[in-house]
Design an enzyme around this catalytic site. Structure first.
Site, PDB file in Angstrom:
ATOM      1  N   HIS A 121       0.927 -12.898  -0.324  1.00  0.00           N
ATOM      2  CA  HIS A 121       1.519 -12.559  -1.880  1.00  0.00           C
ATOM      3  C   HIS A 121       2.453 -13.677  -2.155  1.00  0.00           C
ATOM      4  O   HIS A 121       3.316 -14.396  -1.527  1.00  0.00           O
ATOM      5  CB  HIS A 121       1.511 -11.066  -2.054  1.00  0.00           C
ATOM      6  CG  HIS A 121       0.670 -10.026  -2.230  1.00  0.00           C
ATOM      7  ND1 HIS A 121       0.063 -10.341  -3.276  1.00  0.00           N
ATOM      8  CD2 HIS A 121       0.501  -9.741  -1.198  1.00  0.00           C
ATOM      9  CE1 HIS A 121      -0.607  -9.300  -3.186  1.00  0.00           C
ATOM     10  NE2 HIS A 121      -1.088  -9.163  -1.818  1.00  0.00           N
ATOM     11  N   SER A 146       0.745  -1.077  -0.017  1.00  0.00           N
ATOM     12  CA  SER A 146      -0.074  -0.056  -0.022  1.00  0.00           C
ATOM     13  C   SER A 146       1.198   1.218   0.059  1.00  0.00           C
ATOM     14  O   SER A 146       0.507   2.240  -0.786  1.00  0.00           O
ATOM     15  CB  SER A 146      -0.515   0.331   1.218  1.00  0.00           C
ATOM     16  OG  SER A 146      -1.699  -1.267   1.555  1.00  0.00           O
TER      17      SER A 146
END
Length: 434
Positions: A218, A85
């Site tokens: 991820h 982010s």
């Protein structure tokens, strides 16, 4: 001392092997997570080694990871951040830098993005005072198209920022050409797609900037962490400055005067010779990571190719097993792409004799974890009720995603037996509803 450390690390590896969770899979009892980190003895030892050396800030491991990761992803520069982010925030904010002169983005400028995605692809646009222009996606690929993006470009449009959905590349080459023709910046949110290719080219190499996440879900993990990559050295310098408090100096924080010009600068209205380590050329942040995280990233990076292969293998095994099943829209790769899949998306058709919620409840009751396609249509969330944005065309498919789409996992921690249990459970449920 080195012998003692070697003995400690050997004990750490032994500890890891002795405390591995029971690998036996019990259908309906063992939880099948949709995503997760795959960690081995080398990963545990790397973390402990960094802790033994008290490498608690960014240092040698961070710089080594940045160099190796940039080379792996075929970019000139990579800058580690504390999250994916933050990487998105840095990438978008970099385009507002005064160093870009007339090309810099300013408040009120438009940035084309998709409505069906994760908030942190869109939030940096709003956080920089710019206007998101939302476009719809295709069912099956869950990406937008170059045609939709082209139709969304208006007089105020200055950039495009899109994520490759669930590891499936969007039409990156076509959208990159559009950006070149129109003088726009392209940011690729590559957080879900490390190792994916489009037209034989790695995703994350089509745009001016690309971002990656190292959250446990991820392709690689550092626990937390992210990265901004670019082939443009000027953009790389801007990203570094913004990440490191906005300072103008390029020496590492712990270095005293590596450039040999520390007291030779005059910038702004500061007195000549003001300490360059404390001259600030951007309104920046502190979004650095630590060597503890980077040490883990280095051992994970060595396994990236195997991880990507496992994701492709698991996705294909599941796709083959439920091919032809009625009432479901199955996922498909974008033409000319080879995705390194993040997840396996399913959309329940409108006339199906069951709902998404019913299918999800059935799978969850069997300990098969599911997730929504992130936020679905972002414009329907309370966070954006007062946000300024524009919609190009309609968002019909984004609404369908909101109502009828979910995904299950294909990450490397899933075994063939687990994938087969997922597929047999889906088939059993759908078969019972005919």
């Amino acid at each position: 001392m080195n012998d003692r450390r070697d003995l400690l690390l050997d004990e750490v590896r032994n500890y890891h092997e002795e405390n591995r969770p029971d690998r036996e899979f019990v259908p309906g009892m063992t939880e099948i997570w949709p995503s997760g980190a795959v960690l081995d003895a080398d990963d545990r030892a790397a973390l402990v080694e960094a802790a033994l050396d008290l490498r608690i800030a960014a240092g040698a491991s961070s710089r080594m990871f940045e160099s190796r990761f940039a080379r792996k992803l075929k970019r000139r520069k990579a800058h580690l951040t504390n999250s994916g982010s933050s990487a998105n925030l840095l990438a978008m904010t970099a385009l507002t830098s005064p160093l870009l002169e007339e090309r810099r983005l300013r408040p009120g400028d438009e940035v084309v993005t998709v409505a069906a995605g994760f908030p942190t692809t869109v939030n940096p646009i709003l956080q920089n005072g710019m206007v998101p222009v939302f476009v719809d996606v295709e069912l099956g690929t869950y990406n937008t198209t170059a045609e939709r993006v082209a139709q969304a470009v208006g007089e105020r449009t200055r950039a495009i920022m899109i994520a490759h959905a669930l590891g499936n590349p969007f039409e990156a080459a076509e959208i990159a050409r559009l950006c070149e023709e129109k003088g726009l910046f392209l940011i690729e949110d590559n957080c879900d797609a490390v190792g994916s290719t489009y037209d034989g080219q790695l995703t994350g190499t089509f745009g001016a900037l690309a971002t990656v996440s190292f959250y446990p879900a991820h392709h690689l993990t550092m626990g937390e962490g992210g990265c901004v990559l670019t082939a443009d050295l000027r953009l790389a310098r801007i990203v570094e400055s913004l990440r490191d408090w906005g300072r103008d100096c390029w020496c590492e924080p712990g270095e005293t005067n590596k450039c040999l010009k520390r007291f030779d600068y005059q910038l702004g209205t500061l007195p000549a010779g003001y300490d360059h380590k404390y001259i600030f050329s951007h309104v920046g942040y502190n979004l650095k990571t630590t060597d503890l995280q980077a040490a883990l990233g280095l051992t994970q990076l060595a396994k990236l190719d195997d991880f990507c292969a496992a994701r492709r293998r698991n996705w294909q095994r599941l796709r083959d097993a439920i091919s032809g099943l009625p009432h479901l829209i199955l996922p498909s790769a974008t033409p000319r792409s080879d995705p390194s899949w993040f997840g396996f998306a399913l959309t329940v058709e409108a006339d199906a004799p069951f709902s998404r919620a019913e299918l999800v409840d059935f799978l969850e009751s069997r300990k098969i974890g599911t997730r929504r396609l992130f936020a679905g249509n972002l414009t329907r969330h309370p966070a954006y009720a007062d946000a300024r944005y524009r919609v190009s065309g309609d968002l019909v498919n984004s609404d369908i995603v909101t109502e009828r789409t979910f995904w299950v996992g294909v990450y490397p921690g899933l075994t063939d037996e687990m994938i087969d249990y997922i597929s047999s459970s889906i088939k059993e449920f759908v078969g019972s509803k005919r």
